[in-house]
Each structure stands twice: as C-alpha cells, then as structure tokens.
Design a protein around this motif. Sequence first.
Motif, PDB file in Angstrom:
ATOM      1  N   THR A  47     -15.193  22.553  11.727  1.00  0.00           N
ATOM      2  CA  THR A  47     -16.243  22.146  10.796  1.00  0.00           C
ATOM      3  C   THR A  47     -15.830  20.932   9.972  1.00  0.00           C
ATOM      4  O   THR A  47     -16.644  20.039   9.726  1.00  0.00           O
ATOM      5  CB  THR A  47     -16.581  23.319   9.850  1.00  0.00           C
ATOM      6  OG1 THR A  47     -16.919  24.452  10.653  1.00  0.00           O
ATOM      7  CG2 THR A  47     -17.736  22.981   8.950  1.00  0.00           C
ATOM      8  N   TRP A  48     -14.550  20.861   9.577  1.00  0.00           N
ATOM      9  CA  TRP A  48     -14.126  19.741   8.742  1.00  0.00           C
ATOM     10  C   TRP A  48     -14.214  18.420   9.504  1.00  0.00           C
ATOM     11  O   TRP A  48     -14.485  17.374   8.917  1.00  0.00           O
ATOM     12  CB  TRP A  48     -12.725  19.959   8.178  1.00  0.00           C
ATOM     13  CG  TRP A  48     -11.619  19.938   9.194  1.00  0.00           C
ATOM     14  CD1 TRP A  48     -11.114  20.990   9.879  1.00  0.00           C
ATOM     15  CD2 TRP A  48     -10.896  18.779   9.646  1.00  0.00           C
ATOM     16  NE1 TRP A  48     -10.123  20.573  10.727  1.00  0.00           N
ATOM     17  CE2 TRP A  48      -9.966  19.224  10.601  1.00  0.00           C
ATOM     18  CE3 TRP A  48     -10.952  17.426   9.324  1.00  0.00           C
ATOM     19  CZ2 TRP A  48      -9.096  18.352  11.246  1.00  0.00           C
ATOM     20  CZ3 TRP A  48     -10.082  16.560   9.958  1.00  0.00           C
ATOM     21  CH2 TRP A  48      -9.174  17.025  10.909  1.00  0.00           C
ATOM     22  N   VAL A  55     -20.045  12.292   7.040  1.00  0.00           N
ATOM     23  CA  VAL A  55     -19.812  11.474   5.838  1.00  0.00           C
ATOM     24  C   VAL A  55     -19.575  10.016   6.226  1.00  0.00           C
ATOM     25  O   VAL A  55     -20.106   9.100   5.575  1.00  0.00           O
ATOM     26  CB  VAL A  55     -18.624  12.044   5.023  1.00  0.00           C
ATOM     27  CG1 VAL A  55     -18.169  11.063   3.957  1.00  0.00           C
ATOM     28  CG2 VAL A  55     -19.006  13.372   4.397  1.00  0.00           C
ATOM     29  N   LEU A  56     -18.816   9.778   7.277  1.00  0.00           N
ATOM     30  CA  LEU A  56     -18.562   8.402   7.715  1.00  0.00           C
ATOM     31  C   LEU A  56     -19.841   7.723   8.204  1.00  0.00           C
ATOM     32  O   LEU A  56     -20.086   6.547   7.887  1.00  0.00           O
ATOM     33  CB  LEU A  56     -17.500   8.386   8.807  1.00  0.00           C
ATOM     34  CG  LEU A  56     -16.084   8.723   8.361  1.00  0.00           C
ATOM     35  CD1 LEU A  56     -15.150   8.810   9.570  1.00  0.00           C
ATOM     36  CD2 LEU A  56     -15.575   7.680   7.371  1.00  0.00           C
TER      37      LEU A  56
END
Length: 68
Positions: A47-48, A55-56
């Motif tokens: 998930t991270w 986000v990027l």
Amino acid sequence: MTHPDGRNDDDEHRRPELIRQNRVERRRAKIREEIERNRRGEYSVPTWVLTLALVLVVGGWLALVFLS
C-alpha cells in the motif's frame, strides 16, 4: 513433569535460546511462504508504494498546472 533438579518441562520451552530459535524459524517460514506466493503470481504491491506513486502523480500534475 518435574526434573530431579526441580525444573519443570515447561521451563525448557521458555529458555531464551529456544524462543530465539522459534522466532527465527517462524520468520524463515514466513519468508519462504511469501516467495512461494510470489512465484505463483500472487504478488501484490504494498500500500505504501501505491500511496507514494499517487502522491508523485498528483504532485507532478499540480506542479505542471501551477508552474506553467
């Protein structure tokens, strides 16, 4: 059962060496199972990693919109 020197059989299972050994064996089994799952094609992205990619992409898009 009690040993002649007063120890219980349960005491032998609580020795630090055995606890450490059991922990190492469980960790190895967990890694082995994960490798087998990955070889069968059951690999999933953590998930991270997905969050970082999102986000990027959003950050890049916002930078493109506001800086151009």
